[in-house]
Design a protein around this motif. Structure first.
Motif, PDB file in Angstrom:
ATOM      1  N   TYR A 223     -66.141 -78.711  37.652  1.00  0.00           N
ATOM      2  CA  TYR A 223     -65.351 -78.027  38.673  1.00  0.00           C
ATOM      3  C   TYR A 223     -64.066 -77.375  38.159  1.00  0.00           C
ATOM      4  O   TYR A 223     -63.415 -76.632  38.902  1.00  0.00           O
ATOM      5  N   ASP A 224     -63.649 -77.684  36.935  1.00  0.00           N
ATOM      6  CA  ASP A 224     -62.462 -77.081  36.318  1.00  0.00           C
ATOM      7  C   ASP A 224     -61.180 -77.379  37.095  1.00  0.00           C
ATOM      8  O   ASP A 224     -60.256 -76.571  37.124  1.00  0.00           O
ATOM      9  N   HIS A 225     -61.085 -78.552  37.702  1.00  0.00           N
ATOM     10  CA  HIS A 225     -59.990 -78.797  38.632  1.00  0.00           C
ATOM     11  C   HIS A 225     -59.020 -79.903  38.221  1.00  0.00           C
ATOM     12  O   HIS A 225     -57.995 -80.104  38.872  1.00  0.00           O
ATOM     13  N   VAL A 226     -59.319 -80.661  37.161  1.00  0.00           N
ATOM     14  CA  VAL A 226     -58.436 -81.751  36.755  1.00  0.00           C
ATOM     15  C   VAL A 226     -57.291 -81.175  35.938  1.00  0.00           C
ATOM     16  O   VAL A 226     -57.503 -80.549  34.905  1.00  0.00           O
ATOM     17  N   GLN A 227     -56.069 -81.385  36.417  1.00  0.00           N
ATOM     18  CA  GLN A 227     -54.918 -80.810  35.719  1.00  0.00           C
ATOM     19  C   GLN A 227     -54.291 -81.782  34.731  1.00  0.00           C
ATOM     20  O   GLN A 227     -53.745 -81.372  33.711  1.00  0.00           O
ATOM     21  N   GLU A 228     -54.395 -83.076  35.006  1.00  0.00           N
ATOM     22  CA  GLU A 228     -53.818 -84.059  34.092  1.00  0.00           C
ATOM     23  C   GLU A 228     -54.494 -85.402  34.283  1.00  0.00           C
ATOM     24  O   GLU A 228     -55.005 -85.722  35.359  1.00  0.00           O
ATOM     25  N   ASP A 264     -57.528 -78.025  28.175  1.00  0.00           N
ATOM     26  CA  ASP A 264     -56.714 -77.556  29.294  1.00  0.00           C
ATOM     27  C   ASP A 264     -56.343 -78.666  30.269  1.00  0.00           C
ATOM     28  O   ASP A 264     -55.713 -78.414  31.300  1.00  0.00           O
ATOM     29  N   VAL A 265     -56.716 -79.896  29.969  1.00  0.00           N
ATOM     30  CA  VAL A 265     -56.318 -81.059  30.776  1.00  0.00           C
ATOM     31  C   VAL A 265     -55.187 -81.778  30.053  1.00  0.00           C
ATOM     32  O   VAL A 265     -55.338 -82.189  28.905  1.00  0.00           O
ATOM     33  N   SER A 266     -54.050 -81.923  30.725  1.00  0.00           N
ATOM     34  CA  SER A 266     -52.918 -82.607  30.115  1.00  0.00           C
ATOM     35  C   SER A 266     -53.142 -84.114  30.093  1.00  0.00           C
ATOM     36  O   SER A 266     -53.847 -84.671  30.941  1.00  0.00           O
ATOM     37  N   VAL A 267     -52.533 -84.752  29.108  1.00  0.00           N
ATOM     38  CA  VAL A 267     -52.548 -86.214  29.009  1.00  0.00           C
ATOM     39  C   VAL A 267     -51.123 -86.699  29.231  1.00  0.00           C
ATOM     40  O   VAL A 267     -50.195 -86.270  28.545  1.00  0.00           O
TER      41      VAL A 267
END
Length: 372
Positions: A223-228, A264-267
């Protein structure tokens, strides 16, 4: 098989080869991020009622003791946050209260609402009117519940915690990993920028950690929706005496998260709970939300660091520190924000200018972000 996956129709295949790859990852296998970010927020603990009774959690109160903030209290808290330069109203509360909380439902009825999600919608409207962007973390949600509030939130979240069946979640109202993943899926289906994470030290093992990270990655790839993704240690408190993970465990778990998630997902690690300075080289690029106004109501024994402390973490790593909004910039640029959030960011008043300044400059203000 992930517990509860069949019940909630969660179809995720986690190849054993990927699990083995993550199990081999160590801190020296990942690169440090080129910068660190943080968000200036205000905690709004809408209710302390929760259907779950996790053994590590001090946030929930039992029936008869659970509280519900009034609209006036919500407005006062949000107003104080906006005055202190915050951009995020973080709405926290336990998962959808069950029918044991009769007094809470009586209070909701007096306020003109049939459910906590209806009231959350009003709370989000208050936050927007006071110049803050809502980020709601209401726990497990059905599609109907999330749709009730999604159009008034810049982003939303729920901690996956773990895909394992752990004793810390035990009892007749235990959390279901399948239900948590279904909530993350629902956010993807509704196009909601989303924050999730793993909780380290509640009885899971290394394979569980790897599978949890890969399950989140699979949802994001769909879904390309997880930002972090937050890598959060369990911490000692009045209900949890099971210890906290040591530094070596946190370093390895953080590196695994960085290696297992898309670029593109922050940790993130929470700087009031984790030794952020010792984790920067393990791939973190975010220090989460911190507040100049309120306590961390989920972990009240652990005070927020002052901004100077966040700057010291970045300085020690030799990287810049920048402020961000509760919704990551790429989601703003790519048109993910609902119209209410777009209007708030584009507004001509002080709040809109503050939001745009964070987006355009990412400059870190000089005032402290500790709470007294």
């Amino acid at each position: 098989m992930i517990p509860g996956a069949d019940e909630y129709d969660v179809d995720i295949a986690i190849p054993d080869s990927e699990v083995q790859r993550l199990l081999s990852v160590m801190p020296e296998d990942v690169d440090a991020a080129p910068e660190l970010s943080y968000c200036r927020n205000v905690f709004v603990p809408l209710t302390t009622a929760c259907r779950y009774t996790c053994t590590y959690c001090t946030y929930y109160d039992p029936p008869g003791q659970a509280t519900l903030m009034t609209p006036e209290e919500i407005r006062d808290t949000c107003r104080a946050g906006a005055a202190a330069g915050c951009t995020e109203a973080l709405f926290t509360f336990g998962d959808d209260p069950d029918d044991r909380y009769t007094e809470l439902y009586d209070q909701l009825a007096e306020l003109g609402h049939e459910s906590i999600h209806e009231y959350l919608r009003e709370a989000c409207e208050i936050a927007l009117s006071e110049g803050l962007l809502p980020h709601a973390n209401p726990g497990d949600q059905t599609r109907e519940q999330m749709a009730t509030v999604a159009d008034l939130n810049a982003s939303m979240g729920v901690m996956l915690e773990t895909t394992a069946d752990v004793q810390a979640h035990g009892g007749p109202r235990a959390k279901s990993p399948g239900q948590r993943l279904a909530t993350i899926r629902t956010a993807g289906e509704l196009g909601v920028p989303f924050t999730t994470g793993i909780l380290v030290g509640i009885g899971e093992d290394w394979r569980d950690r790897a599978e949890s990270i890969l399950a989140i990655a699979a949802m994001h790839e769909r879904y390309d929706h997880v930002q972090e993704v937050i890598v959060q240690p369990v911490v000692e408190n009045e209900r949890w005496r099971g210890g906290s993970p040591d530094l070596a465990t946190m370093r390895r778990a953080t590196a695994m998260a960085r290696a297992g998630l898309p670029d593109d997902v922050s940790v993130q690690v929470p700087p009031n709970l984790a030794p952020a300075r010792e984790l920067v080289d393990c791939g973190i690029d975010d220090l989460g939300g911190v507040s100049p106004v309120t306590d961390d109501h989920i972990n009240p024994d652990y005070a927020w660091p002052a901004l100077e402390e966040l700057e010291a973490v970045a300085d020690a790593a030799g990287v810049p520190l920048r402020e961000r909004l509760p919704v990551y910039e790429r989601f703003v640029d790519e048109g993910w924000c609902p119209s209410a959030i777009e209007r708030a960011i584009d507004a001509e008043g002080a709040a809109g200018r503050r939001f745009r300044a964070v987006l355009e400059r990412g400059e870190n203000p000089t005032t402290a972000v500790s709470s007294d």
